[in-house]
Design a protein around this motif. Structure first.
Motif, PDB file in Angstrom:
ATOM      1  N   ALA A  94      35.388 -30.726 -20.319  1.00  0.00           N
ATOM      2  CA  ALA A  94      34.676 -31.896 -19.800  1.00  0.00           C
ATOM      3  C   ALA A  94      35.624 -33.034 -19.436  1.00  0.00           C
ATOM      4  O   ALA A  94      35.441 -33.694 -18.417  1.00  0.00           O
ATOM      5  N   ASP A 113      28.674 -44.706 -19.720  1.00  0.00           N
ATOM      6  CA  ASP A 113      27.941 -45.233 -18.564  1.00  0.00           C
ATOM      7  C   ASP A 113      26.619 -45.858 -19.012  1.00  0.00           C
ATOM      8  O   ASP A 113      25.744 -45.159 -19.536  1.00  0.00           O
ATOM      9  N   GLY A 137      22.026 -33.574 -23.692  1.00  0.00           N
ATOM     10  CA  GLY A 137      22.784 -34.766 -24.065  1.00  0.00           C
ATOM     11  C   GLY A 137      21.892 -35.810 -24.711  1.00  0.00           C
ATOM     12  O   GLY A 137      22.220 -36.374 -25.770  1.00  0.00           O
ATOM     13  N   ARG A 138      20.750 -36.040 -24.110  1.00  0.00           N
ATOM     14  CA  ARG A 138      19.779 -37.007 -24.629  1.00  0.00           C
ATOM     15  C   ARG A 138      19.366 -36.613 -26.055  1.00  0.00           C
ATOM     16  O   ARG A 138      19.307 -37.458 -26.947  1.00  0.00           O
ATOM     17  N   PRO A 175      23.968 -46.781 -17.319  1.00  0.00           N
ATOM     18  CA  PRO A 175      22.710 -46.213 -16.797  1.00  0.00           C
ATOM     19  C   PRO A 175      22.248 -44.995 -17.598  1.00  0.00           C
ATOM     20  O   PRO A 175      21.049 -44.722 -17.668  1.00  0.00           O
ATOM     21  N   TYR A 176      23.181 -44.257 -18.191  1.00  0.00           N
ATOM     22  CA  TYR A 176      22.807 -43.092 -19.003  1.00  0.00           C
ATOM     23  C   TYR A 176      22.411 -43.515 -20.419  1.00  0.00           C
ATOM     24  O   TYR A 176      21.382 -43.068 -20.947  1.00  0.00           O
ATOM     25  N   TYR A 177      23.211 -44.368 -21.024  1.00  0.00           N
ATOM     26  CA  TYR A 177      23.030 -44.651 -22.453  1.00  0.00           C
ATOM     27  C   TYR A 177      22.022 -45.761 -22.756  1.00  0.00           C
ATOM     28  O   TYR A 177      21.454 -45.790 -23.841  1.00  0.00           O
ATOM     29  N   HIS A 221      24.608 -26.064 -18.571  1.00  0.00           N
ATOM     30  CA  HIS A 221      23.321 -26.445 -19.170  1.00  0.00           C
ATOM     31  C   HIS A 221      23.005 -27.926 -18.930  1.00  0.00           C
ATOM     32  O   HIS A 221      22.199 -28.534 -19.634  1.00  0.00           O
ATOM     33  N   ASN A 274      19.275 -30.621 -18.725  1.00  0.00           N
ATOM     34  CA  ASN A 274      18.169 -29.998 -19.467  1.00  0.00           C
ATOM     35  C   ASN A 274      17.738 -30.856 -20.650  1.00  0.00           C
ATOM     36  O   ASN A 274      16.986 -30.390 -21.505  1.00  0.00           O
ATOM     37  N   GLY A 275      18.267 -32.068 -20.722  1.00  0.00           N
ATOM     38  CA  GLY A 275      17.905 -32.947 -21.834  1.00  0.00           C
ATOM     39  C   GLY A 275      18.753 -32.746 -23.077  1.00  0.00           C
ATOM     40  O   GLY A 275      18.480 -33.347 -24.119  1.00  0.00           O
ATOM     41  N   LEU A 278      30.572 -37.112 -26.540  1.00  0.00           N
ATOM     42  CA  LEU A 278      29.327 -36.386 -26.261  1.00  0.00           C
ATOM     43  C   LEU A 278      29.649 -35.416 -25.137  1.00  0.00           C
ATOM     44  O   LEU A 278      30.169 -35.828 -24.097  1.00  0.00           O
ATOM     45  N   VAL A 279      29.368 -34.173 -25.359  1.00  0.00           N
ATOM     46  CA  VAL A 279      29.687 -33.193 -24.328  1.00  0.00           C
ATOM     47  C   VAL A 279      28.626 -32.095 -24.305  1.00  0.00           C
ATOM     48  O   VAL A 279      28.129 -31.678 -25.345  1.00  0.00           O
ATOM     49  N   VAL A 280      28.293 -31.681 -23.086  1.00  0.00           N
ATOM     50  CA  VAL A 280      27.335 -30.594 -22.878  1.00  0.00           C
ATOM     51  C   VAL A 280      27.961 -29.608 -21.889  1.00  0.00           C
ATOM     52  O   VAL A 280      28.543 -30.022 -20.873  1.00  0.00           O
TER      53      VAL A 280
END
Ligand SMILES: CC(C)(COP(=O)(O)OP(=O)(O)OC[C@H]1O[C@@H](n2cnc3c(N)ncnc32)[C@H](O)[C@@H]1OP(=O)(O)O)[C@@H](O)C(=O)NCCC(=O)NCCS
Length: 167
Positions: free
Chosen positions: A25, A116, A92-93, A118-120, A86, A89-90, A80-82
């Motif tokens: 990542a 970021d 990370g959230r 907007p994400y967090y 995948h 698909n929700g 945080l890594v996905v």
């Protein structure tokens, strides 16, 4: 997040898989990032760190590290890594939600991260603390965010973020 995924606490044996996900990542320059430098000062708290799995395969990870900012103790979230296969698909959230719930249950006053907005922001990191909080390396102040469990704590945070081993 679909029901084929599950989240469990991180085990010591997960480490190599998690590091490989992080390497994919973030690439080889990851260690130079300011938040990674804080995490070099102290190990993450495995009891407050989680992996996302599907059929026992690790597809995501989130870690929390104990930090101080001036006189105030709290937690730093990340990496945080996905797994890119995948994404969206929700996962990370869900990992962030689990980590925040664990932090709150452990009595944390706040959790900070570099990421970021907007994400967090919708995930609970509604406070930008970057003007007064510093990291051991350059960071865009707009990306230094906090979630608070003690109302008002984010506004009083000031100083250098330092990692420490809780136990
Ligand atoms: C960022 C990351 C953790 C997101 O994981 P994920 O499981 O794909 O995310 P989720 O499924 O929970 O959320 C996806 C949503 O967030 C959005 N999103 C993802 N990254 C975003 C970003 N950097 N900024 C704003 N929105 C973002 C997606 O567009 C998607 O929006 P939608 O629900 O409206 O379609 C993952 O892509 C990843 O591992 N990236 C590389 C490592 C990284 O950058 N980690 C974060 C460090 S700050």
């Amino acid at each position: 997040m679909t029901s084929t995924y599950s989240i469990r606490p991180e085990h010591a044996a997960d480490n190599d898989t998690i590091l490989a996900l992080q390497q994919t990542a973030f690439g080889p320059g990851a260690a130079a990032r300011a938040a990674f430098r804080v995490r070099e000062q102290a190990p993450h708290d495995a009891a407050l760190s989680f992996v996302l799995t599907e059929q026992d395969v690790i597809l995501g990870s989130v870690r929390l590290t104990h930090v101080t900012i001036g006189p105030d103790a709290g937690l730093l979230l990340g990496p945080l890594v996905v797994d890119p296969a995948h994404k969206n698909n929700g996962c990370g959230r869900a990992l962030v939600g689990r980590a925040l719930a664990a932090a709150e249950a452990a009595g944390a006053r706040f959790v900070i991260l570099v990421g970021d907005a907007p994400y967090y922001r919708p995930l609970g990191f509604g406070h930008c603390v970057g003007r007064k909080v510093r990291l051991p390396g350059p960071v865009d102040p707009a990306r230094l965010l906090a979630a608070e469990f003690e109302p008002g704590i984010a506004a009083q945070l000031s100083g250098m973020v330092r990692g420490f081993a809780a136990n």
